[in-house]
Design a protein around this motif. Sequence first.
Motif: not given
Length: 423
Positions: A34-39, A144-152, A169-176, A353-359
């Motif tokens: 159960t040890d996973t990587d967020t990257d 990678g796709a020409q279009q994707h979700l991104e956070y600023w 961050s250019n990864v959905e639900n990943n911390d900035l 939606r990435g909450y557990g990984a962030a915490l």
Amino acid sequence: MTWLPLLLACSDKVSEDDTTSPGDTAVPEADTDTDTDTDTDTDTDTDTDTDTDADTDTDTDTDTDTAPPDPTGGWSAEGSITWSLDWDEALEAEGYVDCSYTRTWSGTEIRDQDYLCTACDVLLSGTAEISSGYDDCYGQLSSGAQQHLEYWGFSFDDPTWKTGAFHRSNVENNDLGELQDLSVAAGAFTLGWESEYELEAGTMILSAAGSGSLAEEPGLVLYDPDLPSSAPYSCGWPTGNPGGLEGGGTPLEVGQVLPNAGLWDACDDPVSIWDFHGNYLVLDASQPNCGPCQQMSADAPDALDALRAEGLPVYAVTVLGASLSDILGEPSDATWKAWLAAYQHDDPILKDRGYGAALFASEEGSVSYPSYALVAPDMTVFAKALGNGHPMAAIIGRAKAMEATQESFISSTYWTEGVGPTA
């Protein structure tokens, strides 16, 4: 359950028995590793040194001398950035060609995922699209796709919102990540940086330059889980958020206020974690193909019954991800329904939606499952445990309750932040 004795210590009576009993239901294909990587992004272009920016249109009516908008309004941003690739001679000899490509972005503010950037004053989600150079330049970096979700994200260090930092961050639900210092004038800003990558066959320099604009949108209607709930939940959860809470940062630290989130439940309502204010909270991050996670969910009803029998107001909230191989993703409908059928009880199971990984991310960025936090009625975290099962805690409680713990069998190694990471 390792969290049962500590929660009992918070009540006026302490039970000497852990009354949990394992359940007999399991979701198929459990994985004990159960040890996973967020990257999760291997694209050298977007994750590490990215800077998305706004376009050169600075004609906005943003008043940078005013305070942030009221809850019925929000922010929008747009921009463009040109990325330039400079390969060294060794890589050019292998066929790589110096080039550039341009990406545009536009988005609007979100407030239900503040945990992705707890330093940000404004967090926006939008769409990034490569408008030129996709095939002949970007293709050298990624498929990678020409279009994707991104956070600023924007954090400001002065009350007029003129100087601060830019996050992305250019990864959905990943911390900035914070990219650079920021200066905003009449809503306009510029961005630019350079990064060097040591590849197996040589060195690549990636530089970026762009501009953008940030504008206030008074008519934007946003879901804000930090505000007190205005209506009851269809599933009957409490609505105890008093308003005015200030969440701590991520990863989670004992002694801080639990960062908030708005996550969907089985009744298709977004649920504010802070609405459980006034109750003790067991918050666990689980993945559907994690064997220990399944066991924890199976054991939860008996453990909660024991706590409530002692008069302790407590809820167990599970945030369920997509899988151990996609810890930032939301569970599919099929996975979600299978988990609910196997483990649904009187407490909320929410789509993560990435909450557990962030915490619960380690300093190296990995996350172990299940991980959980014990939260006091004022939303202060007083204990947490990583996926290896080793708990870490702080002594936060009433004198009578703390005296009771002296008569219970709780190993002294539980009470230190130093032992957990080592274990």
